[in-house]
Design an enzyme around this catalytic site. Sequence first.
Site, PDB file in Angstrom:
ATOM      1  N   VAL A 267      35.641  79.381  71.942  1.00 59.40           N
ATOM      2  CA  VAL A 267      36.204  80.639  72.441  1.00 59.40           C
ATOM      3  C   VAL A 267      35.847  80.829  73.913  1.00 59.40           C
ATOM      4  O   VAL A 267      36.719  81.107  74.750  1.00 59.40           O
ATOM      5  CB  VAL A 267      35.705  81.836  71.609  1.00 59.40           C
ATOM      6  CG1 VAL A 267      36.356  83.133  72.111  1.00 59.40           C
ATOM      7  CG2 VAL A 267      36.004  81.631  70.134  1.00 59.40           C
ATOM      8  N   TYR A 268      34.584  80.664  74.232  1.00 53.74           N
ATOM      9  CA  TYR A 268      34.143  80.818  75.619  1.00 53.74           C
ATOM     10  C   TYR A 268      34.820  79.803  76.528  1.00 53.74           C
ATOM     11  O   TYR A 268      35.357  80.144  77.583  1.00 53.74           O
ATOM     12  CB  TYR A 268      32.622  80.665  75.689  1.00 53.74           C
ATOM     13  CG  TYR A 268      32.056  80.829  77.084  1.00 53.74           C
ATOM     14  CD1 TYR A 268      31.970  82.080  77.665  1.00 53.74           C
ATOM     15  CD2 TYR A 268      31.607  79.718  77.804  1.00 53.74           C
ATOM     16  CE1 TYR A 268      31.446  82.243  78.943  1.00 53.74           C
ATOM     17  CE2 TYR A 268      31.079  79.865  79.080  1.00 53.74           C
ATOM     18  CZ  TYR A 268      30.998  81.130  79.641  1.00 53.74           C
ATOM     19  OH  TYR A 268      30.490  81.279  80.908  1.00 53.74           O
ATOM     20  N   SER A 269      34.813  78.547  76.114  1.00 55.13           N
ATOM     21  CA  SER A 269      35.425  77.503  76.919  1.00 55.13           C
ATOM     22  C   SER A 269      36.915  77.767  77.097  1.00 55.13           C
ATOM     23  O   SER A 269      37.464  77.609  78.196  1.00 55.13           O
ATOM     24  CB  SER A 269      35.208  76.136  76.257  1.00 55.13           C
ATOM     25  OG  SER A 269      35.641  75.086  77.090  1.00 55.13           O
TER      26      SER A 269
END
Length: 242
Positions: free
Chosen positions: A152-154
């Site tokens: 999600v962050y990436s």
Amino acid sequence: MSGLFEGKVAVVTGGASGIGLASARALLEEGAQVVLVDRDAAALEALTAELGEACIAQRTDLLDAESCAAMVPEILAKTGRIDILHCNAGSYIGGALTDTTPEAIERMIGLNVTAVMKNVHAVIPHMAERGSGDIMVTCSVAGHTAVGPEPVYSGSKWAITSFVQTMRRQLMKDGIRVGQVSPGPVDSALLSDWEPERLAKLKEDGALMEASAVAEAVVFALSRPRTVTIRDVVILPSNFDI
């Protein structure tokens, strides 16, 4: 202090901690007037008292549509101009996608992506009218490579890399420079969601940076001659293996 930004107004979102606070300190040291943007009113009050008259508090909740929309107009009412916008506020989700929630995903995308786009959209008319300005976005090395434990962050940071590089091209004609800083892991509150074993191992190996190292890269990029744009600065702990 060499006064690199004397007479300039810099706005830093997520300015009450981590990379944002380190960047604010570095910009203040170089003579800028700095607007600290954060939703934590108590932290803003304490920091502006500590950092002096050149530091101005702007209480904004970037996840609240009305508060986010009011940010740039409220800052312009206080300062009259914005020379530098550092879109730094962000959050982190690590681990398997199935370990998080739709609500957490929506919040992180809202802060890491949507708020950045809204803030840039809001400041463009002011900078374009003046024919000058700098927009700097805090991205991540995760915006350049698919980090397995961070889907999600990436994903959010890949979106920001695309957005920044598109806006760089769109805004060249208006005298506005757009770039990003892409750090590896920084020892800050953002990593509070990291797996404890992973974080402990990185600390043991010296694979975390201080926020001040990222702030130095921000100052470097912003202080180049107007004929030069630092499109991206990827800055990593020397012992970070990725």
